[in-house]
Design an enzyme around this catalytic site. Sequence first.
Site, mmCIF file in Angstrom:
data_model
loop_
_atom_site.group_PDB
_atom_site.id
_atom_site.type_symbol
_atom_site.label_atom_id
_atom_site.label_comp_id
_atom_site.label_asym_id
_atom_site.label_seq_id
_atom_site.Cartn_x
_atom_site.Cartn_y
_atom_site.Cartn_z
ATOM 1 N N ASP A 355 0.867 -1.114 0.102
ATOM 2 C CA ASP A 355 0.109 -0.101 0.143
ATOM 3 C C ASP A 355 0.865 1.225 0.062
ATOM 4 O OD1 ASP A 355 -2.851 0.955 0.516
ATOM 5 O OD2 ASP A 355 -1.557 2.237 1.881
ATOM 6 N N ILE A 356 0.460 2.227 -0.961
ATOM 7 C CA ILE A 356 1.344 3.549 -1.036
ATOM 8 C C ILE A 356 0.762 4.277 0.272
ATOM 9 C CG2 ILE A 356 1.855 5.595 -2.214
ATOM 10 C CD1 ILE A 356 1.005 4.180 -4.914
ATOM 11 N N GLU A 398 -4.980 2.326 -3.894
ATOM 12 C CA GLU A 398 -3.445 2.424 -4.020
ATOM 13 C C GLU A 398 -2.907 1.148 -3.371
ATOM 14 O OE1 GLU A 398 -4.804 4.254 0.120
ATOM 15 O OE2 GLU A 398 -5.530 4.087 -2.092
#
Length: 486
Positions: A355-356, A398
């Site tokens: 996950d960003i 994301e």
Amino acid sequence: MAPRDSMRLSIRRKLFLSHFLAVLLVSGSIGTYFYYSAVQSLVESIRLRLQSSAALLGQTLDAREVEGIRDASDSDSDTYRRHLDLLRDLSRANPDIAYAYIMRRSGVRVFFVLDSDESERQALPGREYKDLTPALLRGFHNPSVDAQVYRDEWGSFMSGYSPLRNAHGEYLVGLDMRADEFERKLATIRLAGALSLTLSMILALLFSRALSVHFTRPIQMLVERCRAIAQGDADYAVRIHSGDELEELTDAFNAMSRRVIQSRMEADAAQRSAGQARDLLERRVSERTRELTDTNARLLHEVGERARAEEMLAQVARTDPLTGLMNRRAMLEQLDIHATRFQHSNTPCSILLADIDRFKSINDTFGHDAGDQALSQTAKELTQGLRPRDLVARWGGEEFLFLLPDSDSTAALVVAERVRSMVAAKPIRFGDKILHLTLSVGVASFRPDESIHHCIKAADKALYRAKRAGRDRVVVTEASSENDEH
């Protein structure tokens, strides 16, 4: 050569060959039988001598005296020297024997103990021998001999084997006879067989020639008449009065010539009619072929266009339009396929869920265009950090999900650290702004007794732990180590 001579010689050749082969078959069969009997007797004699010599030597040598010779360092011992001299004296005293040696068996592997070879190729104690033959393996228990000539790095040989006294299936002695020595003993028998076959051929030639000349002379006139008919002179009557079967054959030829004239006229008429029908058919076939070719071309074009359209639709249905990665639907299909394979083969498999970090703040601060660019560039970095067999998909928002076949938690941790480092090391330029992205990654290993969805949940929990621990890090969750972190 004139046509008449060609026909006469052809008939004579057939008669000559038939009688020649008949005589040669009888005399050659008898000669061949005696030749192969002599060869078989010689081969059995040589094999018996090899086997007997090996058995006698095996009873002379005691396995307990050589069991201390294990590797090349034992070649300086008195026991090694004494037994090596014994084997070499035996080889020198017997001109039929090229080498004598002792071998030791350990499981399915065979090693040299002693080798009488006096050249640089001598096998030292402990050297493994890999060119194993059925006779050699039997020789550890009973006297045996090769059924044919075998080749190894020392040359071509026929060998005899026998177990040593008190060997208990562990030691044997072998004697090698060179193939050239074996061939020399067969040379005398071959020479006698060749002389016998030559004499048989000479007698067959003389006898067959006499018979062929005798049969070709009476039918020479009939041959000339047959040639005239073949050249189109069908009205030419054959006149032979021999009072035997040849006269009956003459009458048959005369009747045949009359029938030939009639058949030729009928054939000419039929050929003209067939030619006309063929021309008409060829025109119709040509027209129909052109029509079918045009129709087939149109169908092929339509099929190709439809296939390309279906391929594009399938690609769109399986691909995330922003990042170009697989979408969630395509990855779920791959997960089901690989889960089935992993459950059957019990091979390792791991899942990464990345996950960003703080992605919402990028959208809020710089706008959705910056967020889209961040997702697109991150996808490129992720694919560059993977191995050819690994898969990655945009899982949602994301989040990215990785499927790592044939990878346990250790290998998955290496891949996860690599993609995390690559994303962190390459900032994104958006206009005059520079965005520094980081990833949080959760790692979970698939177990055959669990579903693939359970593994995804484990990776999601590990991702949550990475976020809670400060982001920009990798956390591993496994059944055996729930608290491993990096």
